[in-house]
Design a protein around this motif. Structure first.
Motif, PDB file in Angstrom:
ATOM      1  N   LEU A 184       0.831  -1.206   0.000  1.00 29.84           N
ATOM      2  CA  LEU A 184       0.000   0.000   0.000  1.00 29.84           C
ATOM      3  C   LEU A 184       0.860   1.247   0.000  1.00 29.84           C
ATOM      4  N   LYS A 185       1.923   1.212   0.793  1.00 30.56           N
ATOM      5  CA  LYS A 185       2.803   2.379   0.859  1.00 30.56           C
ATOM      6  C   LYS A 185       3.394   2.630  -0.530  1.00 30.56           C
ATOM      7  N   ARG A 186       3.894   1.571  -1.144  1.00 30.02           N
ATOM      8  CA  ARG A 186       4.474   1.690  -2.468  1.00 30.02           C
ATOM      9  C   ARG A 186       3.456   2.281  -3.450  1.00 30.02           C
ATOM     10  N   HIS A 187       2.231   1.752  -3.361  1.00 27.35           N
ATOM     11  CA  HIS A 187       1.170   2.197  -4.244  1.00 27.35           C
ATOM     12  C   HIS A 187       0.911   3.708  -4.103  1.00 27.35           C
ATOM     13  N   GLN A 235      23.534  14.951  -8.205  1.00 23.40           N
ATOM     14  CA  GLN A 235      23.380  16.417  -8.159  1.00 23.40           C
ATOM     15  C   GLN A 235      22.831  16.934  -9.487  1.00 23.40           C
ATOM     16  N   LYS A 236      21.824  16.225 -10.028  1.00 24.53           N
ATOM     17  CA  LYS A 236      21.309  16.594 -11.326  1.00 24.53           C
ATOM     18  C   LYS A 236      20.181  17.609 -11.255  1.00 24.53           C
ATOM     19  N   GLY A 237      19.797  17.963 -10.061  1.00 25.00           N
ATOM     20  CA  GLY A 237      18.727  18.954  -9.938  1.00 25.00           C
ATOM     21  C   GLY A 237      17.337  18.340  -9.990  1.00 25.00           C
ATOM     22  N   HIS A 238      17.251  17.020 -10.051  1.00 25.54           N
ATOM     23  CA  HIS A 238      15.921  16.393  -9.972  1.00 25.54           C
ATOM     24  C   HIS A 238      16.044  15.015  -9.334  1.00 25.54           C
ATOM     25  N   VAL A 239      14.913  14.500  -8.900  1.00 20.26           N
ATOM     26  CA  VAL A 239      14.888  13.220  -8.187  1.00 20.26           C
ATOM     27  C   VAL A 239      14.176  12.205  -9.060  1.00 20.26           C
ATOM     28  N   ASP A 240      14.824  11.065  -9.281  1.00 22.75           N
ATOM     29  CA  ASP A 240      14.172  10.072 -10.150  1.00 22.75           C
ATOM     30  C   ASP A 240      13.157   9.245  -9.364  1.00 22.75           C
ATOM     31  N   LYS A 241      12.448   8.407 -10.093  1.00 21.42           N
ATOM     32  CA  LYS A 241      11.320   7.702  -9.488  1.00 21.42           C
ATOM     33  C   LYS A 241      11.737   6.846  -8.287  1.00 21.42           C
ATOM     34  N   MET A 242      12.828   6.066  -8.495  1.00 25.89           N
ATOM     35  CA  MET A 242      13.243   5.157  -7.430  1.00 25.89           C
ATOM     36  C   MET A 242      13.524   5.905  -6.129  1.00 25.89           C
ATOM     37  N   ASN A 243      14.222   7.032  -6.269  1.00 25.36           N
ATOM     38  CA  ASN A 243      14.552   7.790  -5.072  1.00 25.36           C
ATOM     39  C   ASN A 243      13.329   8.502  -4.501  1.00 25.36           C
ATOM     40  N   PHE A 244      12.419   8.885  -5.380  1.00 26.09           N
ATOM     41  CA  PHE A 244      11.209   9.540  -4.891  1.00 26.09           C
ATOM     42  C   PHE A 244      10.392   8.586  -4.026  1.00 26.09           C
ATOM     43  N   LEU A 245      10.343   7.328  -4.451  1.00 25.49           N
ATOM     44  CA  LEU A 245       9.534   6.367  -3.706  1.00 25.49           C
ATOM     45  C   LEU A 245      10.013   6.204  -2.265  1.00 25.49           C
ATOM     46  N   ARG A 246      11.264   6.575  -2.039  1.00 21.68           N
ATOM     47  CA  ARG A 246      11.825   6.402  -0.689  1.00 21.68           C
ATOM     48  C   ARG A 246      11.539   7.579   0.229  1.00 21.68           C
ATOM     49  N   GLU A 257      20.058 -10.992  16.004  1.00 24.34           N
ATOM     50  CA  GLU A 257      21.312 -10.926  16.740  1.00 24.34           C
ATOM     51  C   GLU A 257      22.478 -11.363  15.856  1.00 24.34           C
ATOM     52  N   LYS A 258      22.190 -12.296  14.946  1.00 20.32           N
ATOM     53  CA  LYS A 258      23.253 -12.914  14.168  1.00 20.32           C
ATOM     54  C   LYS A 258      23.391 -12.318  12.774  1.00 20.32           C
ATOM     55  N   SER A 259      22.589 -11.352  12.437  1.00 20.83           N
ATOM     56  CA  SER A 259      22.602 -10.942  11.039  1.00 20.83           C
ATOM     57  C   SER A 259      22.469  -9.432  10.929  1.00 20.83           C
ATOM     58  N   GLU A 260      22.622  -8.951   9.719  1.00 24.31           N
ATOM     59  CA  GLU A 260      22.543  -7.521   9.460  1.00 24.31           C
ATOM     60  C   GLU A 260      21.304  -7.270   8.620  1.00 24.31           C
ATOM     61  N   VAL A 261      20.447  -6.418   9.101  1.00 22.17           N
ATOM     62  CA  VAL A 261      19.335  -6.021   8.255  1.00 22.17           C
ATOM     63  C   VAL A 261      19.481  -4.543   7.975  1.00 22.17           C
ATOM     64  N   GLU A 262      19.599  -4.211   6.736  1.00 21.83           N
ATOM     65  CA  GLU A 262      19.688  -2.796   6.403  1.00 21.83           C
ATOM     66  C   GLU A 262      18.778  -2.519   5.219  1.00 21.83           C
ATOM     67  N   THR A 263      18.088  -1.454   5.282  1.00 25.10           N
ATOM     68  CA  THR A 263      17.300  -1.094   4.122  1.00 25.10           C
ATOM     69  C   THR A 263      18.242  -0.452   3.117  1.00 25.10           C
ATOM     70  N   ALA A 264      17.728  -0.329   1.919  1.00 26.85           N
ATOM     71  CA  ALA A 264      18.535   0.287   0.867  1.00 26.85           C
ATOM     72  C   ALA A 264      18.971   1.693   1.288  1.00 26.85           C
ATOM     73  N   ILE A 265      18.075   2.392   1.938  1.00 29.25           N
ATOM     74  CA  ILE A 265      18.412   3.767   2.334  1.00 29.25           C
ATOM     75  C   ILE A 265      19.559   3.771   3.317  1.00 29.25           C
ATOM     76  N   GLU A 266      19.479   2.874   4.293  1.00 33.52           N
ATOM     77  CA  GLU A 266      20.532   2.853   5.295  1.00 33.52           C
ATOM     78  C   GLU A 266      21.874   2.572   4.647  1.00 33.52           C
ATOM     79  N   LYS A 267      21.865   1.661   3.679  1.00 28.04           N
ATOM     80  CA  LYS A 267      23.125   1.370   2.994  1.00 28.04           C
ATOM     81  C   LYS A 267      23.663   2.621   2.318  1.00 28.04           C
ATOM     82  N   LYS A 268      22.767   3.331   1.680  1.00 30.32           N
ATOM     83  CA  LYS A 268      23.177   4.521   0.953  1.00 30.32           C
ATOM     84  C   LYS A 268      23.720   5.580   1.916  1.00 30.32           C
ATOM     85  N   ILE A 269      23.055   5.730   3.021  1.00 30.36           N
ATOM     86  CA  ILE A 269      23.514   6.705   4.016  1.00 30.36           C
ATOM     87  C   ILE A 269      24.908   6.327   4.486  1.00 30.36           C
ATOM     88  N   GLN A 270      25.107   5.047   4.713  1.00 31.34           N
ATOM     89  CA  GLN A 270      26.414   4.577   5.139  1.00 31.34           C
ATOM     90  C   GLN A 270      27.475   4.890   4.078  1.00 31.34           C
TER      91      GLN A 270
END
Lengths: 775, 775
Positions: free
Chosen positions: A301-304, A355-366, A665-678
């Protein structure tokens, strides 16, 4: 609401770009946004006409004062049972009925308001609204009938009181409770078959028992005939499944012949162990399926919603559709009016990589997720004392004190003090020396807090997530206040207030809990339990609803049948709880007179005892004696609903929460955004801050104030950073949602809206289950 | 053994191709092979020198007679407790000690035999062997000491009896029990921390209770002081966690003041509900990890073994290494000597797709699985009567009877008869009319069986998996025999044998179970439960071990302290179970005298009652009164071991089994081989046969004899087919192993042997857990 607000904001961006929506509180996690979006979708309470008045009405509907008001009226309505006959605090019928009509008016008003901001079609299709209206009408009818009969002195039954929880369940704000009810409803068919098979097994065993023991002339301990009536046998064997009458139910047969114990052992293995585990398995399995389904729904629903927003705002640049930087910024400002400029720049840096002055769809969805990530400003907050009198604070004596407090020996010393304190509490406090010692401990604790405040920056010490610091300080201050108050009263009036003394004692002992913080493994378990806390409150709501309905029914059926006399009374009447039918009963023998349905509070306590299960057959037997054998059905149905369904859902929930915690405890969960921030190096792991590895006076630290190497890093880190939520502090739902989202391909548009809304839990299984998820 | 045999067979193929290993029974599923391979690997009991004598010794070691013998001696050794003081059937010390020495000799002999077929290094590294040797030595020492002391009339403790289960656990055949013990051992560290936190919480609450209620002068129902001693409070609160003393423990405080119930409610929510669920979560989580790890190990070990075999046999053809058809056939014949030629050809057709005259590596690796798939010959077995007197059997009257029996109304009629029978059983059988009716029902059931045998092919009717047909027939025949025997005795001697009558009654009622077969949903649940059966037996072994140890300790500590008198005795001595210390105790009041440790059988029943938990505090209190308060520790430790650990593992197991069953219901799991068999069209789904869609007189059908369209298909299907095991009938382990194997890439050689043997459960988590397996 933020989700809905955002969608509304997007829509309004073109027609009235100047209008600002009311302030939105920054929401804490992704889930919230998702849930609100989904709710908005369910209710369709997004204004479809965009006239300013409609929008104002919509925001007024969602304003927090309105929500608080409706909850207030729900509370009043539910608590009316305290004042109605049989009452804890009796009030005349007129007063309670006026209060009830007021509440009903409020509910009706809310419903009308809701209808105004919702398309007619959608409003009338929603069963929630129909439910509320029907309940209001039924309650009014009941009130009129009861009132007029009362006027001519005929006492009738106020049956509509059992309907009151409908209001609690059906208002949009009780989403979580509704979700659990849905989950229960979906479990029912599966449970039903197992239950029928289980009842069949109980009946077969009852027949066997009748034939084996019925003609032996055996007697129970009370001298009653043993296993002679098939209905009584079935009840006894049902009780044995709950283990409440083990081993008493077996003893007469076992005393008669050793071999008969095999019958009972077989029965217990099959019915108590295997069938009860199967119930848990069925409930748990269904809970799991349902949880996954709801989360999948929310994520899609969020994606939609975000795709819808993108399609409104997009412009074509080159070959692809994008959102311009200006539009993007304006949107962010509308959704989150109080966002700071550096914060917005940071978000843009993530969204517009090139730094293109606009945001593409994939990034907008986030965008929604991005806005939900907390941003912290790392600038060295100086200690207030350092600013007011730098020379004193930086003097060598002062620095020595600070180093002492930061040292781990300081923690150990206080752990030892707590242990000594525990021993003193266990000792008799009649001894004056010991009661003086209490003052000593209290002052030691106060000194500790003052020293810590001297060393650490106060705003950091009382940071949002510093649970244990808050706990400590509140307990100590409360203890100080209450002890002083108590001493004053005591010396002034030579009188010990029982309540105040009790509170002092409890506060004193709660202080000992601090020892948990010192042991790492304990802290982990407690943190997990605290994280589960909010959802346990949902169960509280669920249990409240079920208890309330059963309590009302119980009060109508059993009130006044059993009376409680002061325990020092030993008149014959007091010994049989004021009811001769209870003579020689186990109920009277065990002094259960106070377990009655004479007011709401007592009823709740009886129901709690029934939930714990033990001795429930004695309670059931007692109330059956004072009314009718059929009363046992009330208790059996309570057992089925609460113990077999709700308690099992509770256990399933705790199991699931712990499994998620363990597998994380044993694994890493990162969203795509977190990876990018890192990658961009603008994020800080919350763990790093918690473990004291970073600066020690940010307002984000958790515990462990022993950071000595903070000073160097303190200089290196300045400016604005994203705070990446610690795994420890994420809720289970949020985690599951993140996991699921990381599995949706970025370009996946997801199923259509109707498909999403009609997801069924059955669809969730993969065609070929793999090894990991099946074992 | 098949696995080990196979490996040995492969090895011997070159040096002594003429020698044949002893007959191997066709093993039923993949797991067995895997487990044996793994076991062979663990123990390294594969003969490394290939001298014929060593191989003979090795096969002799694994011969079934030797295994039966060793189980016999284990049984004798364990059952010695029945004959030793305190004995159910007393025997002199000399007799039992000679029997014990005999058993020890047998165990030692087995161990020596094992040492001969195992490399020295490996033998001495295995803790199992060391354990057995130490136990033998300790038992001998104990026997000598006890015997010599007994000779001079000093009574000492036979402590080594508690060690006897060591033999049961440590012989290689008890793999499943050891696996569960390993699982428990691995759970301990996690459990320990939760347990410590839980005990800390109990202590904090005890302190609070002492302070709140200690000075109030409250009394329990028995008139004892309420909550005045910290140790007693801690015990009472521990009992409250098991719910056994709820709500009695609360009543005095609740009677005194309404508000104190809040203390107990808080306690119950935190300790009974949350902590107990956390225990289950920790145990379950660990069980799951461990299960996955073991299965992964088995799958990789099997792969490893097969690659080893391939490397011995391979020859180069063209560019790739292969095994020639002749070698492949010889190998298959060595592993499975009784394989028929058509069967072997069928296997070859699967393995050598291109008819190239050799088998490539990928197909070779599947050999073990291939041999494990059952092959059925579909040829129409005629009814014996049809062969003997075809004219009568094919006459129109006979065909009408057959059609009647096949019709579903026939089933319904008998369901109604069963229901009427149930009502008759419930009625009083003193009425002569009703006891005649019993004869009528019995003859109706016999007629049913005869009619079915007339209609269906008898060998098919009593096929291997026709559980319900077997059940039906056995129950009816037993009822017939026992009823006739009873009537004979009754008319001859005018005497009713109690035991025989009881058996008649039970058989009569068990017949009613047949009604389950008629309801599809019930049949599914029962089938799942029956599939779990074998593993439940493993728990039986585990429980036996724990019960045995506790029973021996209990008998040493408590025997003779409590005595049981005939229930009709009402002498003062009988009322206090022969021990004045029990005067006025709850133990004596509830007539628990027969719950004692005076022999092994009684001890087991007491321990069963403690497992069920209810009233365990009364049992503990009673035995504490007759010995010492410290006796409560025995009962608490039993609770921790059995209820917190073992019962939770049992629940975890049932949960897991049901989850696998549920997730399979919705999906298709097929191994690569099964797919290939399907592609080649030489397989039959077991379901097809079960649902009566295919021919109705094959020996593989399950139930549902209503196949009317069988005749056409009967003609179409003839010849040899693979039987593809039904999902319903696979064991959980086999299923999980298949799932895992389907995830190993065919060309994956797997980790090295040492790596496989050292897999730890921790490795099993994926780096990034996905959505499906975490929720």
């Amino acid at each position: 609401m933020p989700g809905a607000g955002r969608a509304a904001g997007v829509r309004r961006l073109r027609p009235q770009p100047s209008e600002e929506p009311p302030a939105q509180e920054e929401d804490q996690d992704l889930l919230l946004a998702g849930a609100y979006v989904s709710d908005a979708q369910y209710n369709r309470n997004v204004p479809f006409e965009t006239s300013p008045q409609a929008i104002r009405l919509y925001y007024f509907y969602n304003h927090w004062t309105m929500q608080v008001a409706i909850y207030f009226f729900i509370c009043v309505d539910l608590s009316l049972a305290l004042f109605e006959e049989p009452a804890l605090f009796p009030l005349p019928f007129l007063a309670t009925s006026i209060a009830e009509v007021l509440c009903l008016t409020a509910f009706f008003g809310r419903l009308v308001h809701f209808a105004k901001v919702t398309p007619q079609m959608v409003f009338w299709k929603d069963t929630k609204n129909i439910c509320i209206m029907v309940t209001i009408v039924l309650t009014l009818i009941d009130l009129i009938i009861y009132g007029s009969l009362e006027a001519v002195n005929i006492h009738s039954v106020r049956w509509s009181r059992a309907l009151r929880p409908v209001f609690l369940i059906n208002f949009p704000e009780s989403r979580q409770i509704r979700r659990t009810f849905r989950s229960i409803r979906n479990t029912l068919p599966d449970i039903l078959y197992v239950f029928l098979l289980f009842m069949f097994s109980v009946l077969i065993f009852s027949l066997m028992a009748l034939k084996l023991f019925g003609d032996r002339g055996l007697q129970t301990v009370e001298g009653l005939p043993y296993f002679t009536n098939i209905l009584e046998i079935a009840f006894e064997l049902y009780v044995l499944v709950t283990t409440a009458n083990s081993p008493d139910v077996m003893m007469p047969a076992y005393n008669f012949n050793w071999w008969y114990s095999l019958y009972f052992i077989t029965y217990i293995i099959i019915n108590t162990y295997i069938f009860m585990s199967v119930f848990l398995a069925v409930v748990y399995n269904n809970y799991r399926k349902h949880l996954k389904n709801e989360i999948r729904k929310l994520a899609y629903l969020k994606r939609h919603k975000m795709i819808e927003a993108f399609n409104i705002l997009k412009v074509k640049v080159g070959t692809e559709f994008v959102v311009t930087e200006a539009q993007w910024k304006r949107l962010a400002r509308i959704v989150m009016p109080h966002i700071s400029s550096p914060h917005l720049e940071l978000l843009l840096r993530i969204s517009d990589e090139g730094q293109k002055g606009h945001v593409d769809k994939m990034n907008f969805l986030r965008l929604a997720d991005l806005l939900n990530i907390q941003v912290v400003t790392i600038n060295i907050k100086r200690h207030p004392l350092e600013e007011w009198m730098p020379r004193v604070y930086q003097s060598s004596a002062s620095l020595l004190v600070q180093r002492m407090v930061r040292h781990r020996i300081f923690v150990w010393v206080y752990d030892v003090i707590i242990l000594i304190n525990a021993i003193f509490i266990a000792l008799d406090e009649k001894n004056p020396f010991i009661s003086y010692a209490e003052w000593l401990f209290l002052s030691l604790y106060i000194i500790e807090i003052l020293l810590k405040l001297y060393t650490y920056e106060p705003r950091a010490y009382f940071g949002k997530k510093q649970f244990w610091n808050w706990f400590d300080t509140l307990i100590i201050i409360a203890a100080l206040v209450v002890t002083v108050a108590n001493t004053t009263i005591q010396s002034a009036r030579k009188y010990n207030s029982q309540q105040i003394l009790d509170i002092v004692l409890i506060l004193r002992i709660l202080r000992l809990l601090r020892i948990i913080v010192s042991i790492q493994r304990f802290r982990l378990i407690v943190t997990t339990l605290i994280n589960i806390g909010p959802t346990i409150l949902t169960f509280g709501g669920l249990v409240l609803v079920v208890y309330y309905v059963f309590a009302i029914i119980g009060m109508e059926a059993f009130h006044g049948k059993v009376r409680f006399f002061d325990p020092n009374f030993t008149t014959p009447d007091a010994l049989v709880c004021g009811n001769p039918a209870l003579k020689d009963s186990a109920f009277a023998r065990d002094r259960y007179c106070k377990n009655n349905f004479n007011d709401l509070a007592s009823s709740f306590i009886v129901l709690m005892e029934l939930t714990v299960v033990n001795q429930w057959h004695i309670l059931a037997g007692g109330f059956a004696l004072v009314t009718h054998q059929a009363a046992k059905l009330y208790f059996i149905s309570f057992h089925v609903v609460v113990v077999i369904l709700i308690v099992n859902i509770f256990i399933a929930f705790i199991l699931e929460a712990f499994f998620v915690a363990y597998s994380l405890e044993k694994s890493e969960v990162e969203t795509a955004i977190e990876k990018k921030i890192q990658e961009l190096g603008v994020g800080i792991q919350e763990e790093e801050m918690q473990d004291g590895k970073l600066v020690d006076n940010m307002d984000t630290k958790d515990s462990g104030f022993s950071g000595d190497d903070g000073d160097d890093k303190r200089k290196a880190l300045k400016g604005l950073y994203f705070r990446i939520a610690s795994k420890k502090y994420r809720t289970m739902d949020a985690l599951l949602q993140q996991m699921f989202e990381s599995e949706i391909a970025p370009e996946d548009e997801g199923p259509s809206l109707d498909e999403i809304l009609n997801f069924s839990p059955g669809d969730i299984y993969p065609k070929n289950p793999n090894f990991e998820n099946s074992a």
